[in-house]
Design an enzyme around this catalytic site. Structure first.
Site, PDB file in Angstrom:
ATOM      1  N   PHE A   1       0.870  -1.176   0.000  1.00 29.18           N
ATOM      2  CA  PHE A   1       0.000   0.000   0.000  1.00 29.18           C
ATOM      3  C   PHE A   1       0.904   1.222   0.000  1.00 29.18           C
ATOM      4  O   PHE A   1       1.689   1.398   0.944  1.00 29.18           O
ATOM      5  CB  PHE A   1      -0.855  -0.067   1.275  1.00 29.18           C
TER       6      PHE A   1
ATOM      7  N   THR B   1       2.177   6.939   1.762  1.00 29.28           N
ATOM      8  CA  THR B   1       3.025   7.916   2.459  1.00 29.28           C
ATOM      9  C   THR B   1       4.134   8.471   1.573  1.00 29.28           C
ATOM     10  O   THR B   1       4.754   7.748   0.802  1.00 29.28           O
ATOM     11  CB  THR B   1       3.639   7.229   3.701  1.00 29.28           C
TER      12      THR B   1
ATOM     13  N   SER C   1       6.297  14.423   2.030  1.00 29.97           N
ATOM     14  CA  SER C   1       5.442  15.570   2.375  1.00 29.97           C
ATOM     15  C   SER C   1       4.021  15.142   2.727  1.00 29.97           C
ATOM     16  O   SER C   1       3.132  15.965   2.870  1.00 29.97           O
ATOM     17  CB  SER C   1       5.375  16.513   1.176  1.00 29.97           C
TER      18      SER C   1
ATOM     19  N   ILE D   1       7.419   2.190   2.719  1.00 29.86           N
ATOM     20  CA  ILE D   1       6.392   1.293   2.198  1.00 29.86           C
ATOM     21  C   ILE D   1       6.684  -0.142   2.660  1.00 29.86           C
ATOM     22  O   ILE D   1       7.693  -0.743   2.277  1.00 29.86           O
ATOM     23  CB  ILE D   1       6.315   1.390   0.662  1.00 29.86           C
TER      24      ILE D   1
ATOM     25  N   GLU E   1      -0.319   3.308  10.199  1.00 26.04           N
ATOM     26  CA  GLU E   1      -1.772   3.300   9.941  1.00 26.04           C
ATOM     27  C   GLU E   1      -2.478   4.501  10.596  1.00 26.04           C
ATOM     28  O   GLU E   1      -3.592   4.390  11.091  1.00 26.04           O
ATOM     29  CB  GLU E   1      -2.397   1.968  10.366  1.00 26.04           C
TER      30      GLU E   1
END
Ligand code: MYA
Length: 578
Positions: free
Chosen positions: A151, A154, A157, A187, A395
């Site tokens: 996923f 992130t 920034s 990640i 999360e």
């Protein structure tokens, strides 16, 4: 409960209005018989696999999970737990999935995070928002673990501020593919993933405006590269890398959901993903409780077993009660999701915050009970402590989630009040609304929300929930009337609101679950559940009182002033040397 509340279909959002939508939380959800049998069998084989094959100390030491362990996890179906059976997965409910994540999380955090990044969040967007064609194309290989998912939200920034994403995608002139450029950081599964759910802006960058995000399925291939694995404090066997996109061509049919609606996809994934994390924390707590009980039953000091000392009993009781509350709220929420309740965003954020903080507290107390032994690398305590630290961060950090819990909860009453204030400006047109509001206001004062389905044995705990639900709704109204939209900037107040909400949800979950146990097995057989609920309620009352008093009397301004003055100085200002 009014129709509008029913329509909200969120227990906690109702609580912010002073409503207790007890039909949503009673009876406490049970695993259906057929799935229960299947789940027991899976849990047996997962437990055997974990005990026999997964050496957590070695994984931590080597900074990697042996290939043989990953292969066996794949063979057991652990990569396709929620993927529907017709796409090659096991098709489990969220409750069953979470129960397995609990088992894995209680044994090895690196493996739990690897599996969680793959299916709690990596492939979740496909599961929740994918088309039949996309599922057909990707699920069979993801279910077997032949391909691994990640996923990618992130960025440097854009951490908590998910809308700050700079990675962008531009549609080709013929509309058949997107060109993706940018990068992501931290990640999970970065080095091993073949399929990435990537969030990119599909609107031009404009300072101060929120971008339109779109979710894409991106396969490893030309233009997609990953950095080396990060060195981390804990979960060292899991892979965490940067991911770079350099003119990556993504077919138009790989958009998940609608173009420009990627933020909704990201939040949908995280709302459900946070429950896997909470369940993992239940598993961690159970492992630690076992370790603590072993320790207090074998270690002697001053001629007694550790377990005989009052301060140790106090710690153990706290661990048991808080874990019971966490387990109850987590499986109450997974049950809501499985029952098709559409909005569980507040509940899942609460589970994530409470789960990560409870596990952090339990690991710290277990290490404290083990004392010097707990501090030594030779024993598992320090590894579990290191592994558990990330739960408060990923999360969604617990700080940002507290703000989310408060602001999302306040949004409903806020809308209602602004409608009322509009109606007050046009009293003739808005007469009906004003009457409704006045009736509701009066009703909430005379008869605040009630939990009529709680067992009478739990009357003290039930009254506590009712009283503080009324307090919360009252203070929410006051805050909104006094500060209006500025409440969005008032994080001290948001934290109090969130903490009251967390305790109310935890208590409600305990009362619902304990009621179910009393009703099915009788009061005597529910002794532990009743006591754990009582212990939790006494702890919760102290926090609730403190938070509610804090709405009116606090030192928020003094604290803000001290912090801001220190920013100018850039260091602690004093020294005893003058
Ligand atoms: S993955 C990365 C994790 N990142 C985050 O979690 C990001 C955190 N940030 C946010 O959640 C959002 O940006 C926040 C909103 C909340 C800050 N559900 O104006 P807004 C709606 C539904 O407030 P923002 C990782 O760590 C909102 O109502 N809707 O937005 C992997 C509004 O709607 P509307 C939501 O100020 C780690 C609109 O969106 C939600 O930008 C690997 C805009 O809202 C929501 N939640 O920020 C983990 N939020 O416009 C593997 C907002 O209609 C773990 N909205 O009013 C595996 C498990 C391991 C087990 C462990 C065992 C030990």
């Amino acid at each position: 409960m009014s129709e509008q509340r029913m329509g909200d279909q969120s227990f906690m959002k109702g609580v912010f209005h002073g409503d207790l939508a007890e039909d949503l939380i009673f009876p406490f959800p049970q695993v259906a018989k057929e799935e229960g049998e299947n789940l027991s069998m899976i849990l047996d084989s997962v437990s055997r696999f974990l005990d026999e094959k997964v050496d957590s100390a070695a994984i931590d030491r080597e900074h990697s999970i042996p290939e043989s362990v990953i292969e066996e996890a794949k063979a057991l179906g652990l990569f396709g737990l929620q993927i529907p059976m017709d796409h090659g997965g096991i098709g489990l409910s969220t409750t069953a999935y979470s129960r397995i994540m609990q088992q894995v999380g209680g044994h090895d955090a690196s493996l739990a995070v690897t599996l969680g990044a793959h299916q709690s969040i990596g492939l979740k967007a496909l599961l929740l928002f994918g088309t039949d064609e996309q599922k057909e194309r990707f699920f069979p290989t993801l279910a077997t673990g032949e391909k691994v998912a990640a996923f990618a939200l992130t960025e440097p920034s854009a951490g908590s501020d998910a809308a700050g994403i700079k990675t962008h995608a531009k549609l080709s002139e013929d509309g058949t593919y997107w060109v993706l450029n940018g990068s992501k950081i931290w990640i999970t599964n970065g080095a091993i993933a073949d399929v990435f759910t990537v969030f990119a802006r599909t609107s031009d960058f404009e300072e101060g405006t929120k971008p339109r995000l779109t979710a894409f399925i991106v396969e490893r291939g030309e233009g997609l590269t990953t950095g080396s694995n990060e060195a981390k404090l804990g979960i060292r066997g899991s892979s965490t890398t940067e991911v770079f996109f350099d003119d990556v061509r993504v077919p138009a049919e790989n958009v998940i959901g609608e173009v420009g609606r990627g933020f909704k996809v990201a939040m949908g994934v995280l709302n459900s993903g946070r429950l896997g994390l909470a369940a993992g924390c239940v598993g961690v707590n159970k492992t630690l409780i076992k370790m603590a009980l072993d320790r207090v039953g074998e270690r002697r000091a001053f001629g007694k077993y550790l377990g005989e000392f009052g301060l140790i009993k106090d710690k153990i009781a706290g661990m048991l009660a808080r874990t019971y509350a966490l387990e109850s709220m987590t499986y109450l929420t997974t049950g809501l999701l499985d029952a098709g309740v559409p909005d569980y965003s507040l509940e899942s954020a609460i589970c994530k915050v409470y789960g990560s903080e409870t596990a952090w507290w339990v690991v710290n107390e277990t290490l404290q009970i083990a004392a010097g032994t707990g501090y030594m690398e030779e024993y598992p305590y320090e590894r579990i402590l290191r592994d558990s630290r990330i739960n408060l961060i990923f999360e969604g950090t617990n700080e940002i989630l507290r703000c989310f819990i408060a602001l999302s909860g306040l949004a409903g009453p806020g809308r209602e009040l602004s409608e009322v204030s509009r109606a007050m400006r046009e009293p003739i047109k808005g007469f009906g609304l004003l009457v409704d509001y006045a009736v509701k206001f009066a009703r909430n004062r005379i008869a605040p929300g009630r939990l009529t389905r709680a067992h009478p044995v739990l009357s003290r705990e039930t009254v506590l929930i009712e009283e503080y639900t009324a307090h919360l709704a009252g203070h929410v109204g006051n805050l909104l009337r006094k500060h209006g939209r500025d409440i969005a900037l008032m994080q001290f107040a948001q934290r109090r609101v969130a903490d009251v909400a967390i305790d109310l949800f935890a208590l409600s979950a305990c009362v619902s679950r304990t009621t179910a146990t009393i009703e099915s097995r009788g009061e005597e057989a529910a002794r532990e559940e009743i006591d754990y609920t009582r212990i939790f309620a006494v702890e919760a009352r102290r926090r609730l009182e403190c938070n509610v008093v804090g709405f009116e009397a606090n030192d928020d301004e003094v604290r803000k002033g001290a912090a801001v003055r220190s920013y100018e100085l850039g260091s602690y200002p004093f020294d005893i040397m003058g």
